[in-house]
Design a protein around this motif. Structure first.
Motif, PDB file in Angstrom:
ATOM      1  N   ALA A   1      14.865  20.288 -28.382  1.00  0.00           N
ATOM      2  CA  ALA A   1      15.127  20.969 -27.105  1.00  0.00           C
ATOM      3  C   ALA A   1      16.533  21.551 -27.045  1.00  0.00           C
ATOM      4  N   SER A   2      17.539  20.721 -27.304  1.00  0.00           N
ATOM      5  CA  SER A   2      18.930  21.161 -27.157  1.00  0.00           C
ATOM      6  C   SER A   2      19.518  21.736 -28.435  1.00  0.00           C
ATOM      7  N   ARG A   3      18.868  21.495 -29.571  1.00  0.00           N
ATOM      8  CA  ARG A   3      19.353  21.905 -30.897  1.00  0.00           C
ATOM      9  C   ARG A   3      20.620  21.154 -31.296  1.00  0.00           C
ATOM     10  N   ARG A   4      20.967  20.072 -30.581  1.00  0.00           N
ATOM     11  CA  ARG A   4      22.114  19.259 -30.983  1.00  0.00           C
ATOM     12  C   ARG A   4      21.761  18.459 -32.228  1.00  0.00           C
ATOM     13  N   ARG A   5      22.745  18.257 -33.072  1.00  0.00           N
ATOM     14  CA  ARG A   5      22.536  17.575 -34.338  1.00  0.00           C
ATOM     15  C   ARG A   5      22.645  16.064 -34.187  1.00  0.00           C
ATOM     16  N   ARG A   6      22.030  15.365 -35.130  1.00  0.00           N
ATOM     17  CA  ARG A   6      22.158  13.906 -35.162  1.00  0.00           C
ATOM     18  C   ARG A   6      23.624  13.525 -35.342  1.00  0.00           C
ATOM     19  N   MET A   7      24.059  12.500 -34.625  1.00  0.00           N
ATOM     20  CA  MET A   7      25.425  12.030 -34.760  1.00  0.00           C
ATOM     21  C   MET A   7      25.648  11.457 -36.152  1.00  0.00           C
ATOM     22  N   THR A   8      26.770  11.789 -36.765  1.00  0.00           N
ATOM     23  CA  THR A   8      27.105  11.275 -38.085  1.00  0.00           C
ATOM     24  C   THR A   8      27.931   9.998 -37.972  1.00  0.00           C
ATOM     25  N   TYR A   9      28.002   9.272 -39.069  1.00  0.00           N
ATOM     26  CA  TYR A   9      28.808   8.047 -39.082  1.00  0.00           C
ATOM     27  C   TYR A   9      30.270   8.384 -38.797  1.00  0.00           C
ATOM     28  N   ARG A  10      30.740   9.464 -39.380  1.00  0.00           N
ATOM     29  CA  ARG A  10      32.153   9.815 -39.195  1.00  0.00           C
ATOM     30  C   ARG A  10      32.468  10.067 -37.719  1.00  0.00           C
ATOM     31  N   THR A  11      31.571  10.751 -37.021  1.00  0.00           N
ATOM     32  CA  THR A  11      31.777  11.001 -35.589  1.00  0.00           C
ATOM     33  C   THR A  11      31.751   9.694 -34.804  1.00  0.00           C
ATOM     34  N   ALA A  12      30.766   8.840 -35.092  1.00  0.00           N
ATOM     35  CA  ALA A  12      30.667   7.557 -34.395  1.00  0.00           C
ATOM     36  C   ALA A  12      31.915   6.712 -34.634  1.00  0.00           C
ATOM     37  N   GLU A  13      32.388   6.701 -35.849  1.00  0.00           N
ATOM     38  CA  GLU A  13      33.582   5.931 -36.195  1.00  0.00           C
ATOM     39  C   GLU A  13      34.802   6.460 -35.445  1.00  0.00           C
ATOM     40  N   ARG A  14      34.937   7.771 -35.400  1.00  0.00           N
ATOM     41  CA  ARG A  14      36.102   8.374 -34.734  1.00  0.00           C
ATOM     42  C   ARG A  14      36.083   8.090 -33.235  1.00  0.00           C
ATOM     43  N   HIS A  15      34.917   8.198 -32.609  1.00  0.00           N
ATOM     44  CA  HIS A  15      34.830   7.965 -31.168  1.00  0.00           C
ATOM     45  C   HIS A  15      35.167   6.508 -30.817  1.00  0.00           C
ATOM     46  N   LEU A  16      34.675   5.561 -31.611  1.00  0.00           N
ATOM     47  CA  LEU A  16      34.962   4.153 -31.336  1.00  0.00           C
ATOM     48  C   LEU A  16      36.435   3.843 -31.569  1.00  0.00           C
ATOM     49  N   ASP A  17      37.005   4.408 -32.613  1.00  0.00           N
ATOM     50  CA  ASP A  17      38.427   4.197 -32.900  1.00  0.00           C
ATOM     51  C   ASP A  17      39.288   4.732 -31.762  1.00  0.00           C
ATOM     52  N   THR A  18      38.933   5.902 -31.238  1.00  0.00           N
ATOM     53  CA  THR A  18      39.692   6.501 -30.139  1.00  0.00           C
ATOM     54  C   THR A  18      39.603   5.649 -28.876  1.00  0.00           C
ATOM     55  N   ALA A  19      38.414   5.110 -28.613  1.00  0.00           N
ATOM     56  CA  ALA A  19      38.200   4.344 -27.383  1.00  0.00           C
ATOM     57  C   ALA A  19      38.859   2.975 -27.421  1.00  0.00           C
ATOM     58  N   THR A  20      39.061   2.421 -28.616  1.00  0.00           N
ATOM     59  CA  THR A  20      39.533   1.036 -28.723  1.00  0.00           C
ATOM     60  C   THR A  20      40.884   0.889 -29.391  1.00  0.00           C
ATOM     61  N   GLY A  21      41.364   1.952 -30.017  1.00  0.00           N
ATOM     62  CA  GLY A  21      42.638   1.854 -30.718  1.00  0.00           C
ATOM     63  C   GLY A  21      42.551   1.129 -32.045  1.00  0.00           C
ATOM     64  N   GLY A  22      41.414   1.267 -32.737  1.00  0.00           N
ATOM     65  CA  GLY A  22      41.360   0.702 -34.083  1.00  0.00           C
ATOM     66  C   GLY A  22      40.083   0.010 -34.494  1.00  0.00           C
ATOM     67  N   TRP A  23      39.106  -0.129 -33.625  1.00  0.00           N
ATOM     68  CA  TRP A  23      37.855  -0.769 -34.041  1.00  0.00           C
ATOM     69  C   TRP A  23      37.046   0.199 -34.896  1.00  0.00           C
ATOM     70  N   ASP A  24      36.164  -0.379 -35.721  1.00  0.00           N
ATOM     71  CA  ASP A  24      35.172   0.459 -36.390  1.00  0.00           C
ATOM     72  C   ASP A  24      33.790  -0.135 -36.129  1.00  0.00           C
ATOM     73  N   PRO A  25      32.704   0.616 -36.419  1.00  0.00           N
ATOM     74  CA  PRO A  25      31.358   0.144 -36.060  1.00  0.00           C
ATOM     75  C   PRO A  25      31.005  -1.229 -36.619  1.00  0.00           C
ATOM     76  N   HIS A  26      31.539  -1.577 -37.791  1.00  0.00           N
ATOM     77  CA  HIS A  26      31.191  -2.878 -38.362  1.00  0.00           C
ATOM     78  C   HIS A  26      31.748  -4.024 -37.529  1.00  0.00           C
ATOM     79  N   ASP A  27      32.815  -3.768 -36.773  1.00  0.00           N
ATOM     80  CA  ASP A  27      33.370  -4.815 -35.913  1.00  0.00           C
ATOM     81  C   ASP A  27      32.335  -5.304 -34.908  1.00  0.00           C
ATOM     82  N   LEU A  28      31.504  -4.390 -34.410  1.00  0.00           N
ATOM     83  CA  LEU A  28      30.491  -4.781 -33.428  1.00  0.00           C
ATOM     84  C   LEU A  28      29.416  -5.638 -34.080  1.00  0.00           C
TER      85      LEU A  28
END
Length: 346
Positions: free
Chosen positions: A247-274
Motif C-alpha cells: 500500500a505505502s511502498r515503504r521498505r522493510r526496516m533494516t537491522y542498521r536502521t533498527a540499531e541506529r534508532h535504538l542507540d539514539t533513543a537510549t544513548g548506547g543500547w543495541d537490539p541484543h541488549d533487549l
C-alpha cells in the motif's frame, strides 16, 4: 546434490619466483568445491548448514584468498598474502568478527587438506592468532523499569516502540523479528512464525502489551512486512516485493536502521541488549531452562548459562524483599501463647 568433479593440480610453468611453487589446484575451483560441501553438510544438530552461514562464507572467502591463484602458492608467499588479506579486511573489526572470518578460512583450509590438495593446512594460518574476545558484559542487562519507560515513551515513533516491545517480549534476535510479515502472525495466540539462526522454523512468543501495540501499528494492513522504514521503494524492481508494503511502498526496516534508532533513543543500547535483558529477567523470575530455550530458540543449554546469572538489579530487588520481610516479621500463635501465659520468660 551432485558430486564434485575431480580437481587436478596445475603443473609448474616455471614462471614463479625462486623458492615459490605455483603448482596446485586453482583456488577459485577449490573454494567452489568447499562451498558446495558446506552447503550440503549436516552439523551436530543434524540440520544442513543454514543459508546465512553459506552466504557469510561465500562473502568472506574470496576476500581472504584474493590474489592467490593456486593452492600451491600457500606454501610460499601466498601464505603471507592470505594473512595480509585477512588483517586488512577484518583487523580493525570487533574481535568476534575477526575470529569468525579467520575460522571460515580455517574450515576451508582443513577441507583442502582432507582432499589432498594442501599438505599442512594448520601451518598456513600459523602466526595469525585469534583475537582476544572479552567476556560478555553483564551491564547489557538493562533495568526493567527503563525498558518499560522506553517502550511507553510516546515521543518515539510507534514503529520503533512496537519493535522494541517485540524484541524484549520474544527475546529473539533482531533479524528474526525484522523478517516477520503480517501473514506470519498468529494474533489470537500471540505467536509469530519465523526462521531462527541456523535455518530452523520456529514460533516467537509475545506478550499482551506487544499484541496491543501491533494492533495499533498494523491497523487494517493484512500483508507485507510488519516493521517498515521511512524509505519508499522505487518501482524499478531493485527491491524484492516481499520487502515492500504494497500500500505505502515503504521498505522493510533494516537491522542498521533498527540499531541506529535504538542507540539514539537510549544513548548506547543495541537490539541484543533487549534479548539479553529479557532472558536474564525471565531467569530471575524462575523460568526453567526449558522455558528459556523455548523463548530464545537456543538448542544448547550451555549457551544459556550467562542468562541464568542474576543481574545487579535482580539481586538488589530480592535483597530488598528479604529486608522488608524481616521488618514485617510477626510472631506465631505458639509464640504469642507463650507470651500470654508467661512461658516466654522462662
Amino acid at each position: 546434490m551432485g558430486t564434485d568433479r575431480h580437481l587436478t593440480a596445475v603443473p609448474d610453468d616455471g614462471g614463479a619466483a625462486a623458492g615459490e611453487a605455483t603448482s596446485g589446484v586453482p583456488t577459485a575451483e577449490a573454494l567452489a568445491s568447499f562451498l558446495r560441501h558446506l552447503a550440503g553438510r549436516r552439523g551436530r544438530s543434524g540440520r544442513i548448514t543454514s543459508p546465512e552461514t553459506v552466504r557469510s562464507y561465500t562473502s568472506a572467502l574470496p576476500t581472504a584468498f584474493a590474489g592467490i591463484v593456486h593452492l600451491g602458492e600457500l606454501a610460499g608467499g601466498g601464505r603471507e598474502r592470505l594473512h595480509t588479506n585477512i588483517r586488512t579486511a577484518w583487523g580493525s573489526k570487533a574481535p568476534a568478527t575477526f575470529n569468525a572470518k579467520r575460522a571460515a578460512v580455517g574450515s576451508a583450509l582443513a577441507y583442502f587438506g582432507a582432499q589432498g590438495w594442501l599438505d599442512d593446512p594448520a601451518a598456513v594460518l600459523a602466526g595469525l592468532t585469534r583475537e582476544h574476545q572479552p567476556k560478555p558484559d553483564d551491564t547489557r542487562v538493562r533495568d526493567r523499569a527503563r525498558i518499560d519507560r522506553l517502550i511507553a515513551d510516546k515521543r518515539r515513533p510507534l514503529d520503533d516502540r512496537t519493535l522494541w516491545s517485540m524484541l524484549y517480549a520474544t527475546a529473539a534476535r533482531a533479524e528474526e523479528v525484522l523478517r516477520l510479515n503480517i501473514e506470519d502472525l498468529d494474533r489470537a495466540n500471540r505467536r509469530a512464525r519465523t526462521i531462527r539462526k541456523g535455518g530452523k522454523a520456529d514460533e516467537l512468543l509475545y506478550d499482551v502489551r506487544t499484541a496491543r501495540m501491533l494492533g495499533q501499528l498494523l491497523g487494517r494492513r493484512t500483508t507485507g512486512p510488519i516493521f517498515l522504514s521511512a524509505r519508499v521503494a522505487a518501482d524499478d524492481g531493485t527491491v524484492l516485493a516481499r520487502d515492500v508494503d504494497p500500500a505505502s511502498r515503504r521498505r522493510r526496516m533494516t537491522y542498521r536502521t533498527a540499531e541506529r534508532h535504538l542507540d539514539t533513543a537510549t544513548g548506547g543500547w543495541d537490539p541484543h541488549d533487549l534479548r539479553h535483558s529479557r532472558l536474564t529477567h525471565a531467569g530471575e523470575d524462575g523460568a526453567t531452562e526449558a522455558d528459556l530455550m523455548n523463548l530464545s530458540g537456543h538448542e544448547d543449554r550451555r549457551t544459556l548459562q550467562r542468562y541464568l546469572k542474576p543481574s545487579k538489579e535482580g539481586t538488589h530487588r530480592r535483597l530488598d524483599d528479604l529486608d522488608n520481610q524481616r521488618r514485617n516479621w510477626t510472631p506465631t500463635a505458639d509464640e504469642l501463647d507463650a507470651r500470654m501465659t508467661g512461658r516466654g520468660n522462662d
